[in-house]
Design an enzyme around this catalytic site. Sequence first.
Site, PDB file in Angstrom:
ATOM      1  N   LYS A 289     -20.768   5.820 -18.252  1.00 21.88           N
ATOM      2  CA  LYS A 289     -20.959   7.190 -17.790  1.00 21.88           C
ATOM      3  C   LYS A 289     -21.516   8.006 -18.951  1.00 21.88           C
ATOM      4  O   LYS A 289     -20.931   8.017 -20.030  1.00 21.88           O
ATOM      5  CB  LYS A 289     -19.613   7.766 -17.322  1.00 21.88           C
ATOM      6  CG  LYS A 289     -19.731   9.047 -16.512  1.00 21.88           C
ATOM      7  CD  LYS A 289     -20.312   8.802 -15.116  1.00 21.88           C
ATOM      8  CE  LYS A 289     -20.223  10.051 -14.253  1.00 21.88           C
ATOM      9  NZ  LYS A 289     -18.827  10.350 -13.850  1.00 21.88           N
ATOM     10  N   HIS A 290     -22.632   8.662 -18.745  1.00 22.07           N
ATOM     11  CA  HIS A 290     -23.282   9.461 -19.784  1.00 22.07           C
ATOM     12  C   HIS A 290     -23.498   8.648 -21.063  1.00 22.07           C
ATOM     13  O   HIS A 290     -23.201   9.096 -22.167  1.00 22.07           O
ATOM     14  CB  HIS A 290     -22.473  10.722 -20.077  1.00 22.07           C
ATOM     15  CG  HIS A 290     -22.393  11.650 -18.900  1.00 22.07           C
ATOM     16  ND1 HIS A 290     -23.499  12.240 -18.338  1.00 22.07           N
ATOM     17  CD2 HIS A 290     -21.332  12.073 -18.164  1.00 22.07           C
ATOM     18  CE1 HIS A 290     -23.133  12.986 -17.313  1.00 22.07           C
ATOM     19  NE2 HIS A 290     -21.819  12.899 -17.176  1.00 22.07           N
ATOM     20  N   ASN A 432     -18.258   9.626 -33.396  1.00 17.32           N
ATOM     21  CA  ASN A 432     -17.286   8.678 -33.896  1.00 17.32           C
ATOM     22  C   ASN A 432     -16.653   7.923 -32.728  1.00 17.32           C
ATOM     23  O   ASN A 432     -16.308   8.520 -31.722  1.00 17.32           O
ATOM     24  CB  ASN A 432     -16.190   9.397 -34.674  1.00 17.32           C
ATOM     25  CG  ASN A 432     -16.665   9.864 -36.041  1.00 17.32           C
ATOM     26  OD1 ASN A 432     -17.257   9.097 -36.780  1.00 17.32           O
ATOM     27  ND2 ASN A 432     -16.385  11.104 -36.388  1.00 17.32           N
ATOM     28  N   HIS A 538     -25.681   7.249 -32.602  1.00 12.38           N
ATOM     29  CA  HIS A 538     -25.759   8.688 -32.355  1.00 12.38           C
ATOM     30  C   HIS A 538     -26.684   9.004 -31.183  1.00 12.38           C
ATOM     31  O   HIS A 538     -27.462   8.169 -30.783  1.00 12.38           O
ATOM     32  CB  HIS A 538     -26.242   9.434 -33.608  1.00 12.38           C
ATOM     33  CG  HIS A 538     -25.295   9.313 -34.758  1.00 12.38           C
ATOM     34  ND1 HIS A 538     -25.545   8.505 -35.845  1.00 12.38           N
ATOM     35  CD2 HIS A 538     -24.090   9.878 -34.974  1.00 12.38           C
ATOM     36  CE1 HIS A 538     -24.532   8.597 -36.699  1.00 12.38           C
ATOM     37  NE2 HIS A 538     -23.631   9.418 -36.200  1.00 12.38           N
TER      38      HIS A 538
END
Length: 538
Positions: A289-290, A432, A538
């Site tokens: 999800k996302h 993180n 990231h």
Amino acid sequence: MAVASKKIPAPDLVPVRRALLSVSDKTGLVDFARALVAAGVELVSTGGTSKAIAQAGIPVRDVSELTGFPEIMDGRVKTLHPSVHGALLGIRDDAEHVDAMRAHGIEPIDLVVVNLYPFEDVRASGADYASIVENIDIGGPAMVRASAKNHAYVAIVTDPTDYAGVLEAMQANSGALPLDFRKRLAAKAFARTAAYDAGISGWFTETLEIENPAWRAFGGRLDSVMRYGENPHQRAGFYVTGEKRPGVASARQLQGKQLSYNNINDTDAAFELVGEFDPARTAAVAIIKHANPCGVAEGATLKDAYLKALACDPVSAFGGIVALNGLLDAEAAEEIVKTFTEVIIAPEASEAAQAIVAAKKNLRLLVTGGLPDPRAAGMTVKSVAGGLLVQGRDNAVVDDLDLKVVTKRAPGEAEMADLRFAFRVAKHVKSNAIVYAKDRATVGIGAGQMSRVDSSRIAARKALDAAEAAGHAQPLTRGSVVASDAFFPFADGLLAAVEAGATAVIQPGGSMRDDEVIAAADEHGIAMVFTGTRHFRH
């Protein structure tokens, strides 16, 4: 030094009286050539293209008639001649150009139809070095660029899908092509040669193992135009590069509505994650999800793995992406469709599974024919203002790492299996990243936080919520292991994991305070393993 323009205005309509055709992809060639001749266009052609047209009974002149020179060097030299390029580059409203064309017997060419040697296909086929080099087109791109530059008088067609549009435009304009149409063809032509050259330069860079070439070029072919991007006010399109890697770009969509920008982004993340799990060893499922996993698990079957993955965060799984590392069977499909899902992606799907998924008409089902190799080299590219960040793909795999036990207590066999599993997943969680795992299933995931402590706490909270939803008295983090994508800079992140109930930790190590973190682990009887490899994402 820049060349000054004579500022001669381009005509709106240019009648098409002579066309040069030289194509590698002969899709639709004969019908197009026949229609051009019917419209009164004289055809000039080269090599195999000329042969295909002539065999269809269509009149065609060989390019050697224009040049007065035969094709030589196995066809390497045939169109690189002033009689061809003068016909393409001549400005017909410039008296000097007209005089030069007349003096040298150069006949103007109004339409050029060229598609290039199949360099991309030959490269993808795994051909040898010499064969790939031989499929680097020279004359084709030269003609394309010359015609595109002189679009004021020449129309350049590089894609068979444009044949119909050319004929329609000619019919609507009494055999001529409008300037705006020629401009659009020229723009497409320059984009095509740019992508072609990008593929060639990329191949050389890869083959010669040049880490940081002085110039980087990237190219892709438009696969689909989307309704919008990440948000409705953003435009978006999906371009494919031809990389030979199973995934969303090469997948066959068996059913469902068009993939959105976010669907493609999330599906790629899901399939890359599940590709970490060898199907010969285990069945594995990832729910995304996302772009972050909300549940990942291994199991005896895909159904078992899916149910374990779903249990990690059933709330977030709603509207998610499900990726499997094996053939989607009916049993797994029956479970997956019980929860609203956007996309299912798998190497293959059985007919029975396809029938089950078909009952959900909007659910997209993609099959790829294989899994991505997590160890394969490659590049990732990220745009920033005024530039591109280019790096090698994170192809470090936990099975290949030299794991080092740094605490007094070593992890047990079951703990070590879970530690490997958790670190495999953490590689694909946004930093993180903290991943709790138990019995080779995630039980809590914390992603994308500025503080690693916060990621630990969020993951623990997710585990508590999932336990409450399932009616468990305690969160599944009790007796679990935890993975961190990077080192713990302080002992507080480790202590948050201890508080959640973790018994063993896997992390890269490398902090100035490693000794403090190790001491805290020993104080609480925690086993800790260092990998020596970080997985920032990231």
